[in-house]
Design a protein around this motif. Sequence first.
Motif: not given
Length: 308
Positions: A201-206
């Motif tokens: 639950n974080q942006v950006p994400a991979s």
Amino acid sequence: MKSRYTAAILTLLLLASPIFAADAASAQEMKTSPVLEMRPGTMTVMERFAPIYYADGGETRGSVYYAASSTAPDNIIYTRPSGRLYSFTFHPGVPEKLYYANANQNDIYMVAETGSGWSAESTVFTHRTYVRDIAFAFDQNNNLGLYFSEATRAGGDGTIYRVDGAAATPIYTVKLADVGGFWAGDFSFDYDGNLYLCSGNQVPASIYKVTTGTGAITRIFESRDTSIAGLVYRDGRLYYADWRQNIYRLDLASGTSTLYYTNPARTWISDVGFKERRDAAGSRPMVGTYTRFSTMPTAPMQKVLMPS
């Protein structure tokens, strides 16, 4: 001259037949109408929507929902008596069995669908700390196991375990240096034993792939706009929740992600899954071997907290 007359007569006879006349008209239309050239980059394949299940980590009494179409309204199949429900999985051989966990508690729970409803919630395993995500998979000896993760997000390396009775056996250590400095515990296995990890639950994400046999770690997808929470593999694609109101489908062959399901009524869609038998060889989740071979470090990313 005789051959010319013969050819003319044959042509008239063919055109007099309704079948050949239609073919001739079609051929003439093809000559005068523009021809659409189908190239791999422009061809669209219409696929039937596969019903998908999901959980909402924002609910104080967690539920598992069922979506029969890409914009289906809420359809609850199960609600806990109390407590949140972040991650879940159906038993691949007995899909009537539902397993789930609250990412801020230590237990893995199970309920079973019966002819008269759901059985009472029971605890199948208790870990020493929080259980973040759970999944079933078969090992190389065709033994089915229940796997779960332990993670502190950006606080330290995480671990994936196999449940062995009352004990937990570690099978893989997720080093934060390999996954951009943040891992909330979400993982999935494909049918060949490859392991997939996502940021959470974080942006950006991979999304990262750990290749079985070598342990090589590769970032295979990045989203600059959404989180990537719970994910599941099915037939060459990864389906993942964005920790908001959407579920996306990532085609692993093309690297293309498309919106698969949306529901504005949801708060934090935290996990996804399919309810179907997946115990046949070649179509079931498999655990591989992940001896560390190489890493691909990335820059740390911003931390976003889960609700308590």
